[in-house]
Motif scaffolding. Structure first.
Motif, mmCIF file in Angstrom:
data_model
loop_
_atom_site.group_PDB
_atom_site.id
_atom_site.type_symbol
_atom_site.label_atom_id
_atom_site.label_comp_id
_atom_site.label_asym_id
_atom_site.label_seq_id
_atom_site.Cartn_x
_atom_site.Cartn_y
_atom_site.Cartn_z
ATOM 1 N N SER A 29 0.944 -1.558 -0.068
ATOM 2 C CA SER A 29 -0.393 0.034 -0.245
ATOM 3 C C SER A 29 0.589 1.400 0.143
ATOM 4 O O SER A 29 0.491 2.599 -0.902
ATOM 5 C CB SER A 29 -1.038 -0.380 1.301
ATOM 6 N N SER A 72 -0.039 3.845 -2.728
ATOM 7 C CA SER A 72 -0.925 5.169 -2.344
ATOM 8 C C SER A 72 0.379 6.330 -2.861
ATOM 9 O O SER A 72 -0.083 7.761 -3.230
ATOM 10 C CB SER A 72 -0.480 5.374 -1.042
ATOM 11 N N ARG A 81 -4.663 8.171 -2.748
ATOM 12 C CA ARG A 81 -4.984 7.364 -1.092
ATOM 13 C C ARG A 81 -6.204 7.027 -2.502
ATOM 14 O O ARG A 81 -6.749 6.185 -1.643
ATOM 15 C CB ARG A 81 -5.383 8.129 -0.631
ATOM 16 N N ILE A 89 -4.256 2.453 4.030
ATOM 17 C CA ILE A 89 -4.623 3.798 3.324
ATOM 18 C C ILE A 89 -5.869 4.422 4.016
ATOM 19 O O ILE A 89 -5.189 5.391 3.692
ATOM 20 C CB ILE A 89 -5.007 3.602 2.178
ATOM 21 N N ALA A 106 3.359 6.883 4.619
ATOM 22 C CA ALA A 106 2.994 5.864 3.748
ATOM 23 C C ALA A 106 3.577 4.380 3.996
ATOM 24 O O ALA A 106 2.899 3.457 3.929
ATOM 25 C CB ALA A 106 2.640 6.204 2.161
#
Length: 469
Positions: free
Chosen positions: A74, A78, A83, A127, A405
């Protein structure tokens, strides 16, 4: 009267953030639904495929390895695509998993579809808290961040409730045929498809994270979003975000490295993630019906008990939302750890000292059964106002803009690996050591969680994301 327009603008901003946070948190609803729906089907699946406790454990827990894969990927996804697009991808995975899990030919293709759903869970779990943290004002970030956990526990409750209703309609067993000649357990998984489609539609309607937009040079779009989120001081906020992104440009797992493998803040995030699972909470949600059946309750009553547990989980999450921005994150974690230690210790004692039935399982009755039910729900209560929502809030806010992130991806990935270890080991561990010793292990980690928070976790209440180290 002079301040009325300003107050109206602030109220409008709060409502806007609440709505888009709730839309994003639908991923949490599916996260909860997908992980808990197996609860009502696990016994029927074992009978349908004629498999033992090892494969039963794998059919439940290998979905969690998919979650780890989704969570670990992710950060890259992202940072590259924002997102919102990963939320759409997660919605597709949830839909495919819901359909496929109801049409398995062998236990192995069932595991495959559960793995696909797990990847969707992993993406959504990493996320969503990042998105909500980045879209929320600092003074309300804890409450909005707790929407993720509220959505998760609501999803768990709806899965348990739908399982109970479907079994009730079928006549008392998930193995019995329901509609169109399909067994009840298949309909349990197909029930996930409508909310998965709703999640995809909601993801199409919400704006992108302003911090991602600024990081990719789309300042006009970020200004539009921030004006609706903050209502004022938008340009100052943009410059503040640009400064932190300029100083901390670039994000990858390499940025998380420190003297002892990772930087200290990353180790704290990993510790929170792992301990959230090692206290054994998901044993209640994945194997609750099996657990209560094993100590003497009927299948229908066991499913009804899991529904009650789901209600307790929702109520306690509302408690967390009410207090997390008032008393802070650390006090809630400490109180929750202490409560879990006491209730898990009581469950371990009751299971260890219960008389055994003909099959060698502990058979609770009378006051012991009542005490166990109360202790189990108090345990869920203690987790629900503390480690459930607070860990997700902390993971969304405790890291700086550059590494958020990647750090959240690593933390969520570690959480799913820990979840897998606990869930996969539970059936075999109970068979080998018994329920009493198994719950003693979870009580031990509840004690560890208290000490970990006491000495290593810092309070983040009221801090802007740009202030995080």
């Amino acid at each position: 009267m002079v301040n009325a327009p300003l107050e109206d603008k602030q109220s409008t901003s709060i409502i806007f953030v609440l709505l888009i946070s709730a839309a994003a948190a639908l991923g949490g609803f599916l996260f909860g639904f997908d992980t808990a729906v197996i609860n009502g089907a696990v016994v029927a699946l074992g009978e349908h495929f004629n498999v033992g406790p090892v494969l039963v454990g794998m059919s439940v827990s290998l979905a969690l390895m998919g979650s780890a894969v989704g969570a670990l990927s992710s950060g890259f996804i992202s940072d590259r695509y924002g997102r919102v697009k990963p939320m759409l991808l997660a919605a597709v995975m949830f839909t495919a998993s819901g359909i496929g899990s109801g049409f398995p030919f062998t236990v192995w293709d069932f595991i495959f579809w559960r793995f696909v759903g797990g990847m969707g869970i992993g993406l959504a779990s990493a996320i969503t808290p990042a998105y909500i943290a980045e879209i929320s004002p600092a003074n309300l970030r804890g409450r909005f961040g707790s929407l993720q956990q509220l959505a998760i526990v609501t999803g768990i409750f709806i899965a348990m409730l739908s399982n109970y209703i479907l079994v009730k309609i079928a006549g008392g067993s998930a193995s019995m045929d329901l509609w169109l000649g399909a067994e009840t357990w298949r309909w349990m998984f197909w029930a996930e498809v409508p909310p998965a489609l709703l999640y995809g539609f909601a993801a199409l309607m919400i704006p992108e994270s302003p911090r991602y937009l600024i990081g990719t040079g789309r300042e006009r779009e970020a200004e539009s979003v921030l004006s609706r989120v903050l209502g004022e001081h938008v340009l100052e906020k943009i410059e503040e975000i640009k400064l932190t992104l300029r100083v901390e440009n670039g994000s990858s797992f390499a940025d998380l490295k420190g003297r002892f493998g990772f930087t200290p803040i990353i180790w704290v995030g990993l510790g929170l993630s792992v301990l959230q699972q090692f206290v054994g909470i998901n044993v209640i949600f994945y194997y609750g019906s099996m657990l209560w059946r094993s100590v003497g309750f009927s299948e229908e009553n066991s499913l009804w008990i899991t529904v009650i547990t789901g209600v307790v989980n929702i109520v306690t999450t509302l408690v967390a939302i009410a207090f997390i921005d008032r008393v802070g994150r650390k006090p809630l974690l400490l109180l929750g750890s202490a409560g879990m230690l006491l209730t898990l210790g009581l469950l371990a004692f009751l299971f260890a000292n219960a008389p055994l039935d003909a099959a060698g399982h502990p058979a609770l009755s009378g006051s012991s059964a009542t005490t166990a039910l109360v202790a189990a729900n108090l345990y869920v209560f203690c987790f629900g106002f503390s480690w459930g929502p607070v860990v997700w809030v902390l993971l969304g806010e405790m890291f700086n803009n550059r590494v958020r992130a990647s750090a959240l991806a690593l933390g969520a990935g570690a959480q799913w690996v820990a979840n897998f270890m606990v869930s996969a080991s539970f059936p075999s561990l109970v068979e080998w050591a018994g329920l009493g010793k198994t719950y003693s292990i979870y009580a031990f980690f509840a004690a560890v969680s208290f000490l970990f928070v006491m000495f290593f976790v810092r309070e983040t209440r009221g801090k802007e994301l740009e202030e995080m180290e």
